[in-house]
Write an enzyme that holds these catalytic residues in place. Structure first.
Site, short mmCIF file in Angstrom:
data_model
loop_
_atom_site.label_atom_id
_atom_site.label_comp_id
_atom_site.label_asym_id
_atom_site.label_seq_id
_atom_site.Cartn_x
_atom_site.Cartn_y
_atom_site.Cartn_z
N THR A 52 -2.47 1.11 -4.64
CA THR A 52 -2.97 2.20 -3.81
C THR A 52 -4.32 2.69 -4.31
OG1 THR A 52 -2.51 4.46 -3.07
CG2 THR A 52 -1.66 3.85 -5.22
N GLY A 53 -5.13 3.16 -3.39
CA GLY A 53 -6.39 3.78 -3.75
C GLY A 53 -6.23 5.23 -4.14
N ASP A 54 -4.99 5.73 -4.08
CA ASP A 54 -4.71 7.13 -4.39
C ASP A 54 -4.73 7.35 -5.89
OD1 ASP A 54 -4.27 9.66 -3.49
OD2 ASP A 54 -2.62 9.08 -2.18
N ARG B 299 6.53 17.60 -4.20
CA ARG B 299 5.36 17.83 -5.05
C ARG B 299 5.29 19.32 -5.34
NH1 ARG B 299 1.13 13.58 -3.08
NH2 ARG B 299 -0.38 15.05 -3.87
N LYS C 60 -3.29 28.56 -9.42
CA LYS C 60 -2.21 27.65 -9.03
C LYS C 60 -2.44 26.33 -9.76
CE LYS C 60 -4.46 25.83 -4.86
NZ LYS C 60 -4.42 25.70 -3.40
N LYS D 57 -7.00 -5.20 -5.23
CA LYS D 57 -5.69 -5.50 -4.65
C LYS D 57 -5.52 -7.00 -4.48
CE LYS D 57 -5.04 -1.18 -2.01
NZ LYS D 57 -4.69 -0.60 -0.70
N GLU E 135 -3.68 20.73 -0.15
CA GLU E 135 -4.26 22.06 0.04
C GLU E 135 -4.19 22.49 1.49
OE1 GLU E 135 -8.20 22.54 -1.86
OE2 GLU E 135 -7.00 23.93 -3.04
N ASP F 9 0.86 -1.17 0.00
CA ASP F 9 0.00 0.00 0.00
C ASP F 9 0.90 1.23 0.00
OD1 ASP F 9 -2.30 1.61 0.30
OD2 ASP F 9 -2.01 1.65 2.47
N LYS F 10 0.36 2.38 -0.34
CA LYS F 10 1.17 3.60 -0.32
C LYS F 10 0.91 4.44 0.92
CE LYS F 10 -0.08 7.35 -2.28
NZ LYS F 10 0.08 8.31 -1.16
#
Length: 1215
Positions: free
Chosen positions: A683-685, A603, A569, A802, A505, A396-397
């Site tokens: 990952t779910g990201d 990032r 941005k 997964k 954010e 997982d991440k």
């Protein structure tokens, strides 16, 4: 469900659609929906014994020993007592049963804890506190802030404006950012009026139970009207209610039918590859045992017909038994005598070895995390050696590789970079806890009473620039405080908390807050901030929201002075396309900074603004309103308008946010990669976030030839992208791109072999593409392509996906897999993988409870595998090779002796020696080797991770190694029988008496055997300790002490029938020729081994041989630890910043539906600083001035002041 827990009744028909009526239990019970109780345990009080014994006797060896026990109670064929088998068998069964019972009791406790949680349920017009397990489909329940969602609910009403609720879904998808759900207006009107809720009789028609977390379809029929239901109106079990005082929900799915439980894989009985190989070998041994017994039975038949008939005068056959019946009985007698080829002590020893190696993991201080007081824990004792054979790691991440904490790390403002820390020599330092404590002090934000005390920054130059009112710096932080969709909550004056749709954010707004630009509150048409102590309210005119195509967001605001501005941005590549040409030089300098940020894995995000003309904006606003209300192509029209106004922007700078990795993650991944372990991140990201982390943790590298992105929206697109990727990696693969028919992909499908490619490649695939790739018609293509890559990242995957990916690799790669995660969304893959590892992180303990091993940090994985796993596998393989050698040698001597005793099933050894051989004489030495042996220590294991590769290839123990062991045993048994036989057959004692009697020969043979196997053990051991030495020497001493005692006159007088070898030890072991025979047999037994190893090391040394030679050269001192230097690298790839995991909240913000209760009125919270607050002007001192005297970054020399006043200085007067 039967009494024994077996499903003996007809399965319930598959549900096509779900119908239910609110507040009508009688109606809903007619459909026999599942209750809300969950059950993850396997047994109950009555079913434990039969089910557990049934499972244990599925192990072939246990069934064999039970069969052997039955044979031993038959007097006609048994030559050994029955208790020699029943005692160890009961011991093995009892130990395993106790362990299984303990595990299941823990599962029962976990189930009871969850099932007995309390929730308020509306029953008969009143709210009653009920247990979770008593909640039923159709009930209306009340949830309060910070409570877990009890079941899958339809949201009816909430305490928030417009019936919104905020939920955290960490246990479902690993994301800790809040998500918003909203009830239908018709049910929202019910509010918290219990009488209205009790009268609510709406009927729901929806989809049946399924595992799709991102989709829901259904309808609500109420008061004659039908309303559509989607995922935005559903609260799933496993979520947590946040920042919402209360809400009411209607139960749609309960217990095992909830989407969370539908995504949880079933618990399976895990076995190691060594166990599976042992089953095959045991079957082979049984076949060989049958073959030997058949030969000996035929020999007995022939002997009885020939020589045996001459003895019938002295030994008449009982009851007229003939030669055939005698042969039949002899067959079963030899089955009992030769059963030591697979003694039950083997399985007892294996369990002890696994238990001991599990304790090493529990006791390892180097895997203890002091900050959280969490030691490593081996939650199972049956899988240790599997840790030394891992080929694929599925990780997982969020919370596993990362800490799920975003920090504002660095920034570039108007060509000047902030965030680096320097020492007194002017050398740039890497920022970490130790460095900062020793060399730097954190920035003091005490000038700002509204600052977040948890925010940490180390470069004093930036705060000095803020205090000196540097215009560009103020504009930079003003943009961060205005351009976002964050929601502020201020329960007490000055105590702000932000709820952001993404952690990114939140980090940016918090940074602006600490540097003096505090976002305080918002309404649908205004944003209130505190600028350096002054309260300001900006009118919010429009939000140009973020999505995955735009990769940017903008806000249009009117300042308190009346000036119109657009703040934007987004990803730097997107922003650069829209900059004014006057920003060319600044863009070049900022690009250098962005490259450096990206090289550090940060990032990045570019910031720009534009002043708007009043007439132009009014005209644009009118067209924007028309487009937003258009019925056709609304999105296209809006996008065109956004493009029109987001032009000629002026660059302010860039931010760099660190998605903080856990300590040691890049080094761990690098070590595992060197050990030829492939790492897949599931990952779910979203894709951009996962890609950024892939680069920052060294999973993806700039040096890779290519990184393929699979994002097709149809099966054909995905298939073509996979084939294109495979063709790029291996052009010859295009020839065999023909898709395999589905029927070839069944259980008998061929194994996918590793295909060599030139270079290193990475693969990134998103969730909807993965759904197509996992289809049975495409999974072969996907797996072939993925296995050709060095690293694979799967984004936006569901928990079930997964597990499907792990299962796919298990099925077609035949490789040992390990899954590691920290949340409930990782449970399914942890259960499916050969080894499941849980990290006790911020997402609860669900992963730990389902895991086989657990610890606190991902970096401990390299020690678990490269040290404990490799040692455990090495020790187990050495144990099995030696154990089979010593027992085969022991047994084969019986076989040769049968040809000299008339195939009478007489044993060649004394019965006491047979009993004690595995129990006393050879037990401790082999256990000592299996618990303490190591080829090299842990430091050398880390220095040479390639030592791990032989385990992946099964080089230490395999069918080939077993066959070599059997041949070696056969040779040794020939030496051990015929050399003593030849030595004593014609020999005489010094007094002229004969020594060739049965008892003397037995003593000589067993003494030779014990010395030979003990010396062989010494050759096997690589690491001698005091314990090993005591065990080896002590076993030999024990042999002689027991032998002389049992063959003494005293014991013979006490029990003559049991101790018949009276005086044999004294007579035999006092003869010099006996000791010469012992020496000769020992030398002949070990000589081939010594020669083979010498030639192997000389001609074909293994990686172990090479490293052990280095160790000897270094005189066993540990290698010097590698010096880790901070390598600062630049990169052309910049982190694709993403504001959120889904499309932004712009529409929600401007609609006013998100609004919370207004913040309490009060002052800005800033102390009076003795200066004017109406405007700021430069103080005449350099913004780079620092009272600490440390050298600061200087502006790049090619950047000069232009008519834009340092690339568009913003005049405060205009604001």
């Amino acid at each position: 469900m039967s009494f024994f827990g077996l499903n003996c009744v007809r399965k319930k028909e598959r549900e096509v659609e779900r119908k239910l009526r609110a507040n009508d239990r009688e109606y809903n019970l007619s459909f026999k929906y599942a209750t809300n109780a969950i059950k993850t345990s396997k047994y109950n009080f009555f079913t434990f014994l039969p089910l557990n014994l049934f499972e244990q006797f599925q192990r072939i060896a246990n069934a064999y020993f039970l069969f052997l026990l039955v044979l031993q109670v038959i007097p006609e064929i048994s030559s050994l007592s029955w208790f020699t088998t029943v005692v160890p068998l009961v011991l093995v069964l009892s130990v395993t049963a106790a362990k299984d019972a303990t595990d299941d009791i823990n599962r029962h406790r976990s189930d009871n804890q969850v099932n007995n949680r309390r929730v308020q349920v509306l029953i008969d017009g009143k709210l009653n506190s009920e247990k979770w397990m008593d909640v039923q489909v159709g009930d209306i329940i009340k949830l309060e802030n910070n409570q877990f969602v009890t079941a899958d609910l339809l949201l009816l009403s909430s305490s928030e404006p417009l019936n919104l609720v905020y939920i955290e879904t960490a246990e479902l998808d690993g994301e800790t950012n809040l998500k918003v759900r909203q009830a239908l207006p018709v049910t929202g009107d019910l509010g918290d009026d219990v009488s209205k809720l009790a009268d609510f009789n709406g009927e729901v028609l929806c989809e049946p139970p399924n595992n799709r977390l991102d989709r829901f379809t259904g309808t609500l029929t109420y008061a004659g009207q039908k309303y559509g239901l989607d995922n935005e109106k559903i609260l799933l079990r496993g979520c947590t209610l946040r920042n919402t005082e209360w809400c009411f929900g209607l139960v749609l799915f309960g217990g095992p039918e909830t989407k969370l439980m539908q995504n949880c894989g079933k618990s399976t009985f895990k076995r190691t590859s060594v166990d599976r190989l042992m089953n095959v070998l045991v079957l082979s041994i049984f076949g060989f045992l049958t073959f030997m017994c058949t030969i000996l039975a035929i020999g007995n038949y022939c002997w009885e017909l020939g020589e045996g008939s001459a003895f019938t005068v002295f030994l008449p056959r009982q009851n007229g038994n003939n030669a055939a019946f005698s042969s039949f009985l002899t067959f079963w007698s030899y089955v009992i005598i030769l059963n030591t080829v697979v003694p039950i002590s083997l399985y007892v020893s294996v369990e002890f070895i696994r238990l001991g190696n599990s304790f090493y993991i529990d006791w390892d201080r180097k895997m203890y995390h002091s900050r959280s007081d969490t030691p490593a824990e081996a939650r199972t004792t049956t899988l240790n050696e599997e840790l030394g054979q891992i080929k694929y790691v599925f990780s997982d991440k969020t919370g596993t590789l990362t800490q799920n904490i975003m920090t504002f790390n660095k920034c570039s403002i108007n060509g000047k970079m902030y965030g680096d820390v320097f020492d007194y020599m002017g050398q740039r330092l890497e920022i970490n806890e130790c460095t900062c404590e020793q060399h730097t002090e954190m920035v003091d934000f005490s000038f700002n009473p509204l600052a977040d005390p948890r925010f940490i920054f180390h470069d004093h130059a930036l705060v000095e620039a803020v205090k000196l009112e540097t215009t560009e710096v103020h504009a930079f932080f003003r943009l961060l405080s205005l351009c976002h969709t964050v929601m502020a909550e201020e329960k007490k004056e000055g105590e702000l908390s932000y709820q952001a749709q993404s952690p990114d954010e939140g980090a940016l707004v918090t940074a602006a807050r600490n540097f003096g630009f505090v976002f305080r509150s918002r309404t649908p048409d205004s944003i209130s901030i505190v600028e350096m102590g002054e309260q300001c309210t900006y009118k919010l005119l429009a939000i140009l929201d973020f999505n995955n195509v735009r990769k940017r967001m903008s806000v249009i605001v009117r300042s308190p002075k009346g000036k119109l501005s657009l703040y934007c941005k987004g990803a730097d590549t997107i922003i650069y396309e829209r900059l004014h040409q006057s920003c060319a030089k600044l863009m070049d300098v900022t690009t250098e900074h962005l490259n450096e940020f990206a090289g550090e894995g940060l990032r990045t995000l570019a910031l720009a603004y534009r002043d708007l003309d009043e007439d132009f904006f009014l005209q644009w606003q009118r067209r924007h309103h028309e487009a937003s209300t258009a019925l056709d192509d609304r999105d296209g029209k809006l996008e065109q308008l956004y493009e029109e106004i987001e032009t000629d922007l002026l660059l302010l700078g860039a931010t760099a946010i660190e998605d903080k990795l856990q300590d040691g993650v890049p080094q761990t991944i690098e070590q595992l990669s060197k050990a030829d372990i492939k790492i897949w991140v599931l990952t779910g990201d979203k894709q951009e976030t996962a890609e950024n982390i892939g680069y920052s943790c060294n999973l993806l590298r700039e040096e890779m030839n290519d990184v393929f992105i699979i994002s097709g929206n149809s099966p054909d697109d995905v298939r073509q992208e996979l084939r294109n990727a495979r063709t790029s990696m291996k052009p010859s693969a295009a020839e065999d791109c023909v898709f395999l028919p589905e029927k070839t992909l069944g259980k008998t499908a061929k194994t996918v072999t590793d295909e060599p490619v030139n270079g290193e490649y990475g693969l990134i695939i998103n969730g909807h593409s993965l759904a197509y790739a996992l289809d049975s018609s495409m999974e072969w293509d996907f797996l072939r392509t993925a296995c050709m890559c060095k690293a694979v990242i799967c984004c936006r995957v569901t928990p079930l996906q997964k597990a499907q990916v792990v299962e796919l690799v298990k099925t077609y790669k035949r490789a040992v897999t390990l899954a590691i995660g920290d949340g409930a969304n990782d449970v399914s893959m942890i259960k499916v993988a050969h080894i499941g590892v849980g990290i006790s992180g911020q997402e609860g303990m669900q992963a730990v409870l389902s895991s086989d091993y657990s610890f606190a940090q991902f970096r401990f994985l390299q020690r678990l595998l490269l040290v404990h796993g490799r040692w455990s596998y090495l020790r187990m393989c050495k144990f099995l090779r030696y154990f089979f050698y010593k027992n085969f040698t022991f047994t084969f001597v019986h076989f040769w002796y049968a040809f000299f005793c008339g195939f009478s099933a007489q044993t060649v050894y004394d019965e006491w020696f047979i009993t004690l051989y595995n129990l006393v004489y050879t037990a401790l030495p082999v256990l000592g080797m299996s618990l303490f042996d190591q080829d090299v220590n842990d430091a050398w294991s880390f220095q040479h991770p390639q030592l791990y590769v032989p385990g992946q290839l099964n080089l230490y123990f395999s069918k080939t190694a077993f066959f070599k062991c059997a041949l070696h045993s056969c040779y040794s048994s020939l030496v051990l029988f015929f050399i003593p036989y030849a030595a004593v057959s014609q020999a005489a004692r010094a007094d002229g008496k004969d020594v060739a009697d049965y008892q003397s020969f037995a003593v000589l043979t067993q003494t030779c055997l014990l010395f030979a196997v003990t010396i062989q053990l010494g050759l096997e051991m690589s690491y001698w300790t005091a314990v090993n030495t005591i065990f080896v020497v002590g076993s030999l001493v024990m042999y002689f002490a027991v032998t002389f005692t049992m063959y003494s006159n005293g014991l013979f007088l006490v029990l003559p029938s049991a101790f018949s070898f009276i005086g044999t030890a004294r007579n035999s072991l006092s003869q010099p020729n006996v000791w010469l025979t012992v020496v000769l047999t020992s030398i002949l037994c070990i000589l081939p081994v010594v020669i083979y190893r010498f030639l192997s090391i000389l001609l074909r040394p293994t990686i172990n041989d090479k490293v052990m030679f280095k160790v000897r050269q270094a005189k066993s001192s540990p290698p010097p630890p590698p010096r880790r230097t901070r390598i600062r690298r630049t990169s052309s790839r910049r982190s694709g910043y993403a504001f959120s995991h889904t499309q932004g909240y712009g529409d929600l913000v401007t609609s006013g539906r998100f609004l919370r209760r207004p913040a309490p009125p009060g002052s800005s919270g800033f102390a009076t600083t003795g200066r004017a607050t109406t405007g700021f002007s430069p103080m005449g001192r350099s913004a780079g001035y620092s009272p600490t005297g440390r050298p600061q970054n200087v502006r790049a020399q090619e950047v000069v002041v232009t008519s834009l006043q340092m690339y568009r200085t913003i005049s405060d007067a205009a604001l």
